[in-house]
Design a protein around this motif. Sequence first.
Motif, short mmCIF file in Angstrom:
data_model
loop_
_atom_site.label_atom_id
_atom_site.label_comp_id
_atom_site.label_asym_id
_atom_site.label_seq_id
_atom_site.Cartn_x
_atom_site.Cartn_y
_atom_site.Cartn_z
N VAL A 201 0.85 -1.19 0.00
CA VAL A 201 0.00 0.00 0.00
C VAL A 201 0.89 1.23 0.00
O VAL A 201 2.01 1.21 0.50
CB VAL A 201 -0.94 0.06 1.24
CG1 VAL A 201 -2.00 -0.99 1.16
CG2 VAL A 201 -0.14 -0.05 2.53
N ASP A 202 0.36 2.31 -0.57
CA ASP A 202 0.99 3.62 -0.42
C ASP A 202 0.48 4.24 0.87
O ASP A 202 -0.73 4.35 1.08
CB ASP A 202 0.64 4.53 -1.60
CG ASP A 202 1.60 4.37 -2.77
OD1 ASP A 202 2.82 4.35 -2.53
OD2 ASP A 202 1.12 4.27 -3.92
N LEU A 203 1.41 4.65 1.72
CA LEU A 203 1.05 5.30 2.99
C LEU A 203 1.17 6.81 2.90
O LEU A 203 0.97 7.51 3.89
CB LEU A 203 1.94 4.75 4.11
CG LEU A 203 1.84 3.23 4.30
CD1 LEU A 203 2.81 2.78 5.39
CD2 LEU A 203 0.42 2.80 4.64
N GLY A 204 1.51 7.29 1.71
CA GLY A 204 1.55 8.72 1.43
C GLY A 204 0.88 8.97 0.11
O GLY A 204 -0.17 8.39 -0.19
N ALA A 205 1.48 9.81 -0.73
CA ALA A 205 0.91 10.08 -2.05
C ALA A 205 0.78 8.77 -2.84
O ALA A 205 1.63 7.89 -2.75
CB ALA A 205 1.80 11.06 -2.80
N GLU A 206 -0.31 8.67 -3.63
CA GLU A 206 -0.57 7.41 -4.34
C GLU A 206 -0.61 7.58 -5.86
O GLU A 206 -0.69 6.59 -6.58
CB GLU A 206 -1.91 6.82 -3.88
CG GLU A 206 -3.08 7.73 -4.16
CD GLU A 206 -4.40 7.02 -4.30
OE1 GLU A 206 -4.44 5.80 -4.07
OE2 GLU A 206 -5.38 7.69 -4.67
N ALA A 207 -0.58 8.81 -6.34
CA ALA A 207 -0.69 9.02 -7.78
C ALA A 207 0.01 10.32 -8.15
O ALA A 207 0.25 11.18 -7.31
CB ALA A 207 -2.16 9.08 -8.21
#
Length: 475
Positions: free
Chosen positions: A50-56
């Motif tokens: 999972v991304d725990l910060g920015a994802e895109a």
Amino acid sequence: MHVIVIGGGIAGLAAAHRLLRDGAAVTLLEASPRLGGKLYAGDIAGAAAVDLGAEAMLARRPEGVDLARAVGLGDALEPPATAGASIWTRGALRPMPRGHVMGVPADPAALGGVVSPDGLARIAEDETLPRTEVGEDVAVGAYVAERLGREVVDRLVEPLLGGVYAGDAYRLSMRAAVPQLYEAARAERSLLAGVRALQERQAAAGAAASGPVFMGIDGGIGRLPPATADACRAAGGDLRTGTSVRELRRARSGEAGTWHVGTDAGGGAGETFAADAVILAVPAPAAARLLAAEAPAASAELAAVEYASMALVTLAFRRADLDGTPPGSGFLVPPVDGRTIKASTFSANKWAWSGAQDPELFVLRTSVGRYGEEEQLRRDDGELVAASRHDLEAALGLSAKPVDALVSRWDDGLPQYPVGHLDRVARVRRDLAALPGMAVCGAAYDGVGIPACIASAWRAAEATLARGAEAGAGQ
């Protein structure tokens, strides 16, 4: 030429990568134990990435995609699998209206259900109102409310801007935060007409058919920083974590280099580095502290930059426990509706790699926290998870218990761009131009998105190299 880059977020890493590509020697210093800043990948429920910060990242700007390709992630670039976002407002999930610029519509009829009949009638007045001057800058919310009424701001502009800046639309600079809208407002008496003209120009230029608006990376955007760091090390860069900078000063007569950088490492005294140039890729408060002695005017400007804090709550559910999975990519929540969460992203739907890595899991995340709402973030992790679950049940009927939950807190994570922000940035850069071999970059200056941060870093790196070449030619 030896350049010290202070800060190991994506801006610092992008600056180091560009400097090394063009032949400079680079030492990068990061105070925290890891590189990447707000781009951070982890895992949930034992193994799901999972991304725990920015994802895109915005794909219509090339910098993020170009850097990913340059560091070997070109084959991992992946557009969203679905773009069907909604707005949770007036007690229901409503499809995100199409044909808007940060919530300002080309066709008001598209806002039916989100905006009330009275609100739609107020929007129509824009066509007959006299021009509203924007001047050198204006708050997005104030201008749009004057042209179209507060409902458009409260139900659309606020949640959209909140997703980018975690900010207050009635304070954010239109010129800095939504420059396209600023230009549209300057070009036409009617704001609606300005947005229509903007969209017609984009269509004529082929922008509407130029590919996906956003792009992710298989396994998470958090893969970009370590890939960039690996590329920097392969090119000879010296990248150090757990190394905080305590002093930044110009070299005295007889000392090597132009700048001396004193560090602390591992809780004790570190090294002092000599360098020909320095790039500060740290948040504004840290840059203000480091520049206080050598550039007091720029330091004072940077110390005045405000930040918003936020938290991301990532939840993993067993699909077997759900009464069907929610459709679409997620939803935004207008602050006026009084909910705790400001958005939810259905990661398992939005990213094909997320949904495929463990078919038995459904992963989503919520975000909490806006500028001026720090009290929400004083709750402990368990309370934020409970509040998120409460809102998800109200919005989606989702009452299942998650099998795992993670809370990622980003204290002072997003710089705010109030009216006059670009003038502040210009004053900072004008002051620093008088210092040989000093540059700044990052989210505090030219945009908070990943491509904007990378572009800011490349600008700083190229200016540093150009000034170094000029100095060498003059010797």
